[in-house]
Design a protein around this motif. Structure first.
Motif, PDB file in Angstrom:
ATOM      1  N   GLY A  89       2.504   0.072  -0.738  1.00 12.10           N
ATOM      2  CA  GLY A  89       3.062  -1.036  -1.502  1.00 12.10           C
ATOM      3  C   GLY A  89       2.455  -2.352  -1.064  1.00 12.10           C
ATOM      4  N   SER A  90       3.250  -3.160  -0.365  1.00 11.22           N
ATOM      5  CA  SER A  90       2.771  -4.460   0.092  1.00 11.22           C
ATOM      6  C   SER A  90       1.674  -4.296   1.140  1.00 11.22           C
ATOM      7  CB  SER A  90       3.928  -5.263   0.685  1.00 11.22           C
ATOM      8  OG  SER A  90       4.482  -4.579   1.814  1.00 11.22           O
ATOM      9  N   GLN A  91       0.768  -5.266   1.193  1.00 14.74           N
ATOM     10  CA  GLN A  91      -0.307  -5.273   2.175  1.00 14.74           C
ATOM     11  C   GLN A  91      -0.347  -6.654   2.822  1.00 14.74           C
ATOM     12  OE1 GLN A  91      -4.068  -3.478   0.931  1.00 14.74           O
ATOM     13  NE2 GLN A  91      -3.093  -2.781  -0.955  1.00 14.74           N
ATOM     14  N   THR A  92      -0.117  -6.684   4.117  1.00 21.98           N
ATOM     15  CA  THR A  92      -0.037  -7.942   4.856  1.00 21.98           C
ATOM     16  C   THR A  92      -1.033  -7.932   5.997  1.00 21.98           C
ATOM     17  OG1 THR A  92       2.330  -8.107   4.353  1.00 21.98           O
ATOM     18  CG2 THR A  92       1.473  -9.508   6.116  1.00 21.98           C
ATOM     19  N   LEU A  93      -1.931  -8.895   6.001  1.00 25.28           N
ATOM     20  CA  LEU A  93      -2.867  -9.065   7.111  1.00 25.28           C
ATOM     21  C   LEU A  93      -2.203  -9.901   8.198  1.00 25.28           C
ATOM     22  CD1 LEU A  93      -6.155  -9.925   5.168  1.00 25.28           C
ATOM     23  CD2 LEU A  93      -5.627  -7.762   6.297  1.00 25.28           C
ATOM     24  N   TYR A  94      -2.555  -9.592   9.450  1.00 28.32           N
ATOM     25  CA  TYR A  94      -2.047 -10.405  10.548  1.00 28.32           C
ATOM     26  C   TYR A  94      -3.175 -10.721  11.517  1.00 28.32           C
ATOM     27  CZ  TYR A  94      -1.999  -6.230  13.567  1.00 28.32           C
ATOM     28  OH  TYR A  94      -2.349  -5.118  14.291  1.00 28.32           O
ATOM     29  N   GLY A  95      -3.046 -11.863  12.172  1.00 27.96           N
ATOM     30  CA  GLY A  95      -3.966 -12.257  13.228  1.00 27.96           C
ATOM     31  C   GLY A  95      -3.172 -12.567  14.483  1.00 27.96           C
ATOM     32  N   SER A  96      -3.734 -12.221  15.632  1.00 24.94           N
ATOM     33  CA  SER A  96      -3.030 -12.427  16.894  1.00 24.94           C
ATOM     34  C   SER A  96      -3.733 -13.501  17.717  1.00 24.94           C
ATOM     35  CB  SER A  96      -2.951 -11.114  17.690  1.00 24.94           C
ATOM     36  OG  SER A  96      -4.221 -10.789  18.239  1.00 24.94           O
ATOM     37  N   VAL A  97      -3.051 -13.963  18.749  1.00 24.53           N
ATOM     38  CA  VAL A  97      -3.621 -14.991  19.618  1.00 24.53           C
ATOM     39  C   VAL A  97      -4.792 -14.432  20.430  1.00 24.53           C
ATOM     40  CG1 VAL A  97      -1.471 -16.278  19.776  1.00 24.53           C
ATOM     41  CG2 VAL A  97      -1.937 -14.447  21.422  1.00 24.53           C
ATOM     42  N   ASP A  98      -4.895 -13.100  20.533  1.00 21.03           N
ATOM     43  CA  ASP A  98      -6.005 -12.470  21.234  1.00 21.03           C
ATOM     44  C   ASP A  98      -7.237 -12.302  20.353  1.00 21.03           C
ATOM     45  OD1 ASP A  98      -4.442 -12.251  23.510  1.00 21.03           O
ATOM     46  OD2 ASP A  98      -3.717 -10.259  22.980  1.00 21.03           O
ATOM     47  N   GLY A  99      -7.112 -12.681  19.077  1.00 22.60           N
ATOM     48  CA  GLY A  99      -8.233 -12.571  18.154  1.00 22.60           C
ATOM     49  C   GLY A  99      -8.271 -11.289  17.357  1.00 22.60           C
ATOM     50  N   SER A 100      -7.254 -10.460  17.470  1.00 20.07           N
ATOM     51  CA  SER A 100      -7.225  -9.200  16.729  1.00 20.07           C
ATOM     52  C   SER A 100      -6.814  -9.431  15.276  1.00 20.07           C
ATOM     53  CB  SER A 100      -6.246  -8.210  17.375  1.00 20.07           C
ATOM     54  OG  SER A 100      -6.640  -7.905  18.696  1.00 20.07           O
ATOM     55  N   LEU A 101      -7.357  -8.606  14.395  1.00 20.89           N
ATOM     56  CA  LEU A 101      -6.973  -8.591  12.994  1.00 20.89           C
ATOM     57  C   LEU A 101      -6.435  -7.209  12.657  1.00 20.89           C
ATOM     58  CD1 LEU A 101     -10.009 -10.414  11.315  1.00 20.89           C
ATOM     59  CD2 LEU A 101      -7.764 -11.377  11.865  1.00 20.89           C
ATOM     60  N   GLY A 102      -5.397  -7.164  11.868  1.00 19.95           N
ATOM     61  CA  GLY A 102      -4.820  -5.889  11.472  1.00 19.95           C
ATOM     62  C   GLY A 102      -4.120  -6.008  10.142  1.00 19.95           C
ATOM     63  N   VAL A 103      -3.620  -4.893   9.666  1.00 20.45           N
ATOM     64  CA  VAL A 103      -2.934  -4.880   8.379  1.00 20.45           C
ATOM     65  C   VAL A 103      -1.656  -4.067   8.511  1.00 20.45           C
ATOM     66  CG1 VAL A 103      -4.212  -2.847   7.569  1.00 20.45           C
ATOM     67  CG2 VAL A 103      -3.197  -4.423   5.904  1.00 20.45           C
ATOM     68  N   ILE A 104      -0.614  -4.516   7.843  1.00 19.81           N
ATOM     69  CA  ILE A 104       0.668  -3.825   7.781  1.00 19.81           C
ATOM     70  C   ILE A 104       0.897  -3.416   6.334  1.00 19.81           C
ATOM     71  CG2 ILE A 104       3.152  -3.992   8.193  1.00 19.81           C
ATOM     72  CD1 ILE A 104       2.496  -6.212  10.224  1.00 19.81           C
ATOM     73  N   LEU A 105       1.045  -2.126   6.105  1.00 19.11           N
ATOM     74  CA  LEU A 105       1.201  -1.598   4.756  1.00 19.11           C
ATOM     75  C   LEU A 105       2.650  -1.189   4.512  1.00 19.11           C
ATOM     76  CD1 LEU A 105      -1.935   0.743   4.553  1.00 19.11           C
ATOM     77  CD2 LEU A 105      -1.738  -1.614   3.769  1.00 19.11           C
ATOM     78  N   GLY A 106       3.152  -1.541   3.344  1.00 22.15           N
ATOM     79  CA  GLY A 106       4.457  -1.048   2.928  1.00 22.15           C
ATOM     80  C   GLY A 106       4.313   0.364   2.379  1.00 22.15           C
ATOM     81  N   LEU A 107       5.219   1.265   2.763  1.00 23.61           N
ATOM     82  CA  LEU A 107       5.157   2.661   2.346  1.00 23.61           C
ATOM     83  C   LEU A 107       6.441   3.048   1.628  1.00 23.61           C
ATOM     84  CD1 LEU A 107       3.802   4.233   5.670  1.00 23.61           C
ATOM     85  CD2 LEU A 107       2.454   3.462   3.703  1.00 23.61           C
ATOM     86  N   ASP A 108       6.316   3.962   0.663  1.00 20.47           N
ATOM     87  CA  ASP A 108       7.520   4.483   0.031  1.00 20.47           C
ATOM     88  C   ASP A 108       8.170   5.506   0.966  1.00 20.47           C
ATOM     89  OD1 ASP A 108       5.728   6.591  -0.197  1.00 20.47           O
ATOM     90  OD2 ASP A 108       6.498   7.209  -2.160  1.00 20.47           O
ATOM     91  N   GLY A 109       9.365   5.970   0.616  1.00 19.00           N
ATOM     92  CA  GLY A 109      10.120   6.832   1.509  1.00 19.00           C
ATOM     93  C   GLY A 109       9.411   8.124   1.855  1.00 19.00           C
TER      94      GLY A 109
END
Length: 213
Positions: A89-109
């Motif tokens: 579902g939703s797709q959210t990118l995140y950045g951390s203070v350590d310089g890492s990049l990642g993504v958080i995906l919304g999933l159905d049940g």
């Protein structure tokens, strides 16, 4: 979705079905997870180009391989009623203070249940470095408060399944079948089984294979 300076992520949701207006205005915690890095940026987006099922993505490839197996004259396996298909579902990118990049995906049940079962099986089968508990590492930890992670699946862990040798894959999939939590109805919430017991409907369920996962 939010992060805090204790390197945790948490997810809040408004309770729209509550009977009182006061409760409906509150945000309930539906997910907690220790990332290990402090996030300072969230934004909508993806790390890869979107791929539809019609263009030959993951789900369509799995269905194709299933067809080739059932059409083989030398094998006559039972027809699977349901196969794990990844639905995001939703797709959210995140950045951390350590310089890492990642993504958080919304999933159905159903998808969340499948990956949660895979995560539990891998955490149980694979011996971690230094015998450090995966559940303890990912537990929400802030000052003196510590809660087991819930509402999130460790994508780094489940992705490493693809790097396992065949024997280890078979062992993990066997553990998933013993768990049985990967096969749920859409109306059933994702459950975290600690005893590994099946539900009453497991007699009619189909077991996973390595190719399915």
């Amino acid at each position: 979705l939010a992060g805090e300076h204790w390197s945790n992520l948490y997810c809040l949701r408004r309770n729209k079905t509550a009977s009182s207006e006061e409760v409906r205005c509150r945000l309930d915690v539906v997910g907690e997870y220790h990332l290990g890095e402090m996030c300072n940026k969230f934004m909508s987006g993806s790390l890869v180009m979107p791929v539809s099922a019609a263009s030959g993505g993951g789900p369509s490839r799995r269905m194709g391989s299933a067809k080739s197996q059932t059409d083989s004259p030398s094998k006559a396996p039972a027809i699977r009623v349901r196969r794990p298909v990844v639905v995001t579902g939703s797709q959210t990118l995140y950045g951390s203070v350590d310089g890492s990049l990642g993504v958080i995906l919304g999933l159905d049940g159903r998808t969340a249940a499948f990956f949660a079962t895979l995560e539990r099986a891998m955490a149980k089968v694979i011996r971690p470095i230094g015998d450090l508990s995966h559940q303890l590492f990912r537990a929400f930890n802030a000052e003196r408060r510590m809660h087991p992670a819930h509402g999130f699946v460790d994508g780094d862990l489940v992705e490493s399944f693809l790097d396992m040798d065949r024997d280890m894959m078979v062992t993990i999939v066997d553990e998933m079948n013993r768990d049985g939590g990967w096969e749920v109805d859409d109306a059933i919430a994702v459950r975290r089984s600690s005893d590994g017991q099946r539900t009453n409907g497991d007699e009619d369920s189909r077991e996973l294979s390595v190719d399915d996962v």
